[in-house]
Design an enzyme around this catalytic site. Structure first.
Site, PDB file in Angstrom:
ATOM      1  N   GLU A  94     -15.286  39.913 -30.790  1.00 16.28           N
ATOM      2  CA  GLU A  94     -16.239  39.027 -30.117  1.00 16.28           C
ATOM      3  C   GLU A  94     -17.358  39.863 -29.505  1.00 16.28           C
ATOM      4  O   GLU A  94     -17.109  40.961 -29.008  1.00 16.28           O
ATOM      5  CB  GLU A  94     -15.479  38.245 -29.029  1.00 16.28           C
ATOM      6  CG  GLU A  94     -16.271  37.155 -28.361  1.00 16.28           C
ATOM      7  CD  GLU A  94     -15.411  36.307 -27.404  1.00 16.28           C
ATOM      8  OE1 GLU A  94     -14.262  35.954 -27.737  1.00 16.28           O
ATOM      9  OE2 GLU A  94     -15.913  36.023 -26.304  1.00 16.28           O
ATOM     10  N   ASP A  96     -20.454  39.071 -26.762  1.00 17.10           N
ATOM     11  CA  ASP A  96     -20.842  37.987 -25.846  1.00 17.10           C
ATOM     12  C   ASP A  96     -22.135  38.216 -25.101  1.00 17.10           C
ATOM     13  O   ASP A  96     -22.324  39.288 -24.516  1.00 17.10           O
ATOM     14  CB  ASP A  96     -19.779  37.848 -24.735  1.00 17.10           C
ATOM     15  CG  ASP A  96     -18.469  37.314 -25.243  1.00 17.10           C
ATOM     16  OD1 ASP A  96     -18.490  36.471 -26.141  1.00 17.10           O
ATOM     17  OD2 ASP A  96     -17.420  37.759 -24.730  1.00 17.10           O
ATOM     18  N   GLU A  98     -23.492  35.886 -21.994  1.00 13.84           N
ATOM     19  CA  GLU A  98     -23.245  34.702 -21.165  1.00 13.84           C
ATOM     20  C   GLU A  98     -24.207  34.749 -19.999  1.00 13.84           C
ATOM     21  O   GLU A  98     -24.259  35.747 -19.271  1.00 13.84           O
ATOM     22  CB  GLU A  98     -21.802  34.707 -20.637  1.00 13.84           C
ATOM     23  CG  GLU A  98     -20.762  34.675 -21.737  1.00 13.84           C
ATOM     24  CD  GLU A  98     -19.342  34.487 -21.200  1.00 13.84           C
ATOM     25  OE1 GLU A  98     -19.083  34.877 -20.041  1.00 13.84           O
ATOM     26  OE2 GLU A  98     -18.503  33.957 -21.934  1.00 13.84           O
ATOM     27  N   THR A 112     -22.403  40.568 -20.413  1.00 13.23           N
ATOM     28  CA  THR A 112     -22.117  40.921 -21.817  1.00 13.23           C
ATOM     29  C   THR A 112     -20.714  41.516 -21.917  1.00 13.23           C
ATOM     30  O   THR A 112     -20.201  42.092 -20.952  1.00 13.23           O
ATOM     31  CB  THR A 112     -23.127  41.948 -22.365  1.00 13.23           C
ATOM     32  OG1 THR A 112     -22.949  43.206 -21.695  1.00 13.23           O
ATOM     33  CG2 THR A 112     -24.561  41.476 -22.187  1.00 13.23           C
ATOM     34  N   ASN A 113     -20.123  41.345 -23.094  1.00 12.63           N
ATOM     35  CA  ASN A 113     -18.799  41.925 -23.328  1.00 12.63           C
ATOM     36  C   ASN A 113     -18.631  42.152 -24.826  1.00 12.63           C
ATOM     37  O   ASN A 113     -19.328  41.522 -25.637  1.00 12.63           O
ATOM     38  CB  ASN A 113     -17.718  40.968 -22.801  1.00 12.63           C
ATOM     39  CG  ASN A 113     -16.389  41.655 -22.521  1.00 12.63           C
ATOM     40  OD1 ASN A 113     -16.214  42.852 -22.775  1.00 12.63           O
ATOM     41  ND2 ASN A 113     -15.434  40.899 -21.997  1.00 12.63           N
ATOM     42  N   ARG A 122     -14.864  44.974 -21.526  1.00  9.22           N
ATOM     43  CA  ARG A 122     -15.967  45.948 -21.560  1.00  9.22           C
ATOM     44  C   ARG A 122     -17.255  45.288 -21.048  1.00  9.22           C
ATOM     45  O   ARG A 122     -18.276  45.250 -21.732  1.00  9.22           O
ATOM     46  CB  ARG A 122     -16.171  46.423 -22.991  1.00  9.22           C
ATOM     47  CG  ARG A 122     -14.936  47.084 -23.592  1.00  9.22           C
ATOM     48  CD  ARG A 122     -15.278  47.714 -24.919  1.00  9.22           C
ATOM     49  NE  ARG A 122     -14.203  48.548 -25.386  1.00  9.22           N
ATOM     50  CZ  ARG A 122     -13.301  48.165 -26.289  1.00  9.22           C
ATOM     51  NH1 ARG A 122     -13.342  46.953 -26.802  1.00  9.22           N
ATOM     52  NH2 ARG A 122     -12.363  49.001 -26.670  1.00  9.22           N
ATOM     53  N   GLU A 123     -17.172  44.796 -19.807  1.00  9.53           N
ATOM     54  CA  GLU A 123     -18.280  44.023 -19.269  1.00  9.53           C
ATOM     55  C   GLU A 123     -19.426  44.906 -18.777  1.00  9.53           C
ATOM     56  O   GLU A 123     -19.191  45.906 -18.102  1.00  9.53           O
ATOM     57  CB  GLU A 123     -17.796  43.166 -18.082  1.00  9.53           C
ATOM     58  CG  GLU A 123     -16.697  42.181 -18.417  1.00  9.53           C
ATOM     59  CD  GLU A 123     -15.289  42.753 -18.323  1.00  9.53           C
ATOM     60  OE1 GLU A 123     -15.148  43.974 -18.087  1.00  9.53           O
ATOM     61  OE2 GLU A 123     -14.336  41.973 -18.499  1.00  9.53           O
ATOM     62  N   ASP A 187     -15.516  27.904 -11.110  1.00  5.11           N
ATOM     63  CA  ASP A 187     -14.407  28.610 -10.455  1.00  5.11           C
ATOM     64  C   ASP A 187     -14.663  30.118 -10.373  1.00  5.11           C
ATOM     65  O   ASP A 187     -14.016  30.805  -9.598  1.00  5.11           O
ATOM     66  CB  ASP A 187     -13.076  28.312 -11.166  1.00  5.11           C
ATOM     67  CG  ASP A 187     -13.127  28.591 -12.646  1.00  5.11           C
ATOM     68  OD1 ASP A 187     -14.222  28.462 -13.265  1.00  5.11           O
ATOM     69  OD2 ASP A 187     -12.086  28.953 -13.228  1.00  5.11           O
ATOM     70  N   TRP A 188     -15.630  30.663 -11.160  1.00  5.53           N
ATOM     71  CA  TRP A 188     -15.884  32.115 -11.085  1.00  5.53           C
ATOM     72  C   TRP A 188     -17.344  32.535 -11.272  1.00  5.53           C
ATOM     73  O   TRP A 188     -17.749  33.607 -10.831  1.00  5.53           O
ATOM     74  CB  TRP A 188     -15.045  32.869 -12.139  1.00  5.53           C
ATOM     75  CG  TRP A 188     -15.365  32.492 -13.563  1.00  5.53           C
ATOM     76  CD1 TRP A 188     -14.793  31.483 -14.289  1.00  5.53           C
ATOM     77  CD2 TRP A 188     -16.334  33.101 -14.437  1.00  5.53           C
ATOM     78  NE1 TRP A 188     -15.352  31.418 -15.546  1.00  5.53           N
ATOM     79  CE2 TRP A 188     -16.295  32.395 -15.661  1.00  5.53           C
ATOM     80  CE3 TRP A 188     -17.241  34.164 -14.296  1.00  5.53           C
ATOM     81  CZ2 TRP A 188     -17.120  32.720 -16.740  1.00  5.53           C
ATOM     82  CZ3 TRP A 188     -18.056  34.485 -15.375  1.00  5.53           C
ATOM     83  CH2 TRP A 188     -17.988  33.767 -16.581  1.00  5.53           C
ATOM     84  N   ARG A 266     -11.607  49.645 -10.469  1.00  5.27           N
ATOM     85  CA  ARG A 266     -10.830  49.099 -11.559  1.00  5.27           C
ATOM     86  C   ARG A 266     -10.125  50.205 -12.355  1.00  5.27           C
ATOM     87  O   ARG A 266      -9.025  49.987 -12.880  1.00  5.27           O
ATOM     88  CB  ARG A 266     -11.806  48.328 -12.450  1.00  5.27           C
ATOM     89  CG  ARG A 266     -11.202  47.597 -13.583  1.00  5.27           C
ATOM     90  CD  ARG A 266     -12.303  46.724 -14.184  1.00  5.27           C
ATOM     91  NE  ARG A 266     -11.958  46.232 -15.492  1.00  5.27           N
ATOM     92  CZ  ARG A 266     -12.830  45.677 -16.315  1.00  5.27           C
ATOM     93  NH1 ARG A 266     -14.108  45.543 -15.962  1.00  5.27           N
ATOM     94  NH2 ARG A 266     -12.453  45.241 -17.487  1.00  5.27           N
TER      95      ARG A 266
END
Ligand SMILES: *[C@@H]1O[C@H](CO)[C@@H](O)[C@H](O)[C@H]1NC(C)=O
Ligand SMILES: *[C@@H]1O[C@H](CO)[C@@H](O)[C@H](O)[C@H]1NC(C)=O
Ligand SMILES: *[C@@H]1O[C@H](CO)[C@@H](O)[C@H](O)[C@H]1NC(C)=O
Ligand SMILES: *[C@@H]1O[C@H](CO)[C@@H](O)[C@H](O)[C@H]1NC(C)=O
Ligand SMILES: *[C@@H]1O[C@H](CO)[C@@H](O)[C@H](O)[C@H]1NC(C)=O
Ligand SMILES: CC(=O)N[C@H]1CO[C@H](CO)[C@@H](O)[C@@H]1O
Length: 281
Positions: A94, A96, A98, A112-113, A122-123, A187-188, A266
């Site tokens: 994928e 992305d 968004e 993006t990911n 991998r944001e 929600d996020w 992280r």
């Protein structure tokens, strides 16, 4: 700086428009997704009952995919507008883009990911250097066997290099379709989920135009790029030259607001994914 912009725009070129009526299908949204103006425009809307979305009729193994988008204006908090590619089934690939909405006057976030063989995380997130709700801007996924480049108005903002030789998965075997959607994620999505969608403002609407998919179509009759008259296109070997590298350094220093490769909370004690330790572009 202007010289640089012109050079980069020239380098990446601009593509001719496709026809949404032929190229895509509105697959969900109970009437909230509409192909308009003889295939030149799509509107996707979100109301309290449902969002909406479309997908490409073809699936591709590599290509350059351009679309122009005009995002939900004013208070778009809680909404997410997308343009992305995905394969089917397990261990999916994928890519992305968004666009996370925000309260009136507050900036959108481009999230993006990249997922390869089922593994994402991998944001990278960016601010845009313009208001994406006022006019159409061009968003591009360029995907070849060596790298993925995400471009905004023909300027590279992110590169994901094929480091498969170093054991890092890369999307290069599974065909992907192109998708677009508008949905509720309050929600996020906005300010960590603390700002909710204001449904009295619904429906929320985003517009897409000038879709162009210039890629290798995988179908029952094979791969269109096996046809030598179709092969040998610029996107197939496209990388960044010195101008592109200068631009992406500038974007990543001025407009990148999150990078998984520098998120030490992280990944404590330098446990970053391996690609974070290799050249970025
Ligand atoms: C797009 O395709 C549809 C369906 O084939 C056709 O009716 C329409 O005229 C085309 N639009 C343009 C702008 O060529
Ligand atoms: C929304 O605006 C706030 C305040 O400017 C900002 O911190 C945030 O990153 C913006 N974007 C999202 C998606 O919350
Ligand atoms: C939602 O929008 C309406 C219309 O603009 C406004 O009157 C109301 O105060 C908003 N609600 C919230 C929780 O901000
Ligand atoms: C190859 O592509 C050309 C141009 O699109 C087309 O005319 C031709 O029929 C194709 N040949 C095959 C074998 O698919
Ligand atoms: C990180 O390293 C420190 C000191 O070397 C150690 O105390 C800590 O337990 C490590 N944390 C993790 C999550 O491995
Ligand atoms: C309801 C509302 O606030 N509409 C405004 C949305 O933003 C545009 C400009 O982007 C204004 O012209 C509208 O008045």
């Amino acid at each position: 700086m202007l010289k640089l912009l012109v050079a980069v725009a020239f380098m990446f070129g601009a593509a001719a428009a496709g026809n949404f009526s032929k190229d895509v299908t509105v697959t969900w949204g109970n009437g909230n997704g509409k192909i308009l103006n003889g295939g030149q425009l799509v509107s996707l809307s979100l109301d309290k009952s449902t969002g909406s979305g479309f997908e490409s009729n073809d699936q591709f193994l590599f290509g350059r995919f351009d679309v122009q988008m005009k995002l939900v204006p004013n208070n778009s908090a809680g909404t997410v507008t997308t343009f992305f590619m995905s394969s089917q089934g397990n261990a999916h690939d994928e890519i992305d883009l968004e666009f996370l909405g925000n309260s009136s006057g507050q900036p959108y976030t481009l999230h993006t990911n990249v997922f390869a063989k089922g593994v994402g995380g991998r944001e990278q997130q960016f601010r845009l250097w313009f208001d994406p709700t006022v006019a159409f801007h061009t968003y591009t996924i360029l995907w070849n066997s060596q790298r993925i480049i995400i471009l905004v108005d023909n300027k590279p903002v992110r590169v994901f290099i094929n480091y498969e030789a170093k054991g890092i998965p890369f999307p290069n075997t599974q065909p992907m379709k192109v998708y677009a959607s508008l949905w509720n994620a309050d929600d996020w999505a906005t300010q960590g989920g603390t700002v909710k969608t204001n449904w009295t403002l619904a429906p929320f609407t985003a517009y897409y135009s000038n879709y162009n998919a210039n890629g290798c179509v995988v179908s029952g009759s094979g791969n269109s790029c096996a046809n030598s008259t179709v092969g040998n296109q610029a996107w197939q070997t496209q990388g960044l030259d010195a101008n592109g590298r200068n631009w992406i350094r500038l974007v990543q220093s001025k407009y990148m607001i999150y990078n998984y490769c520098t998120d030490a909370k992280r990944f404590p004690n330098s446990t970053f994914p391996s690609e974070c330790k290799l050249p970025r572009f």
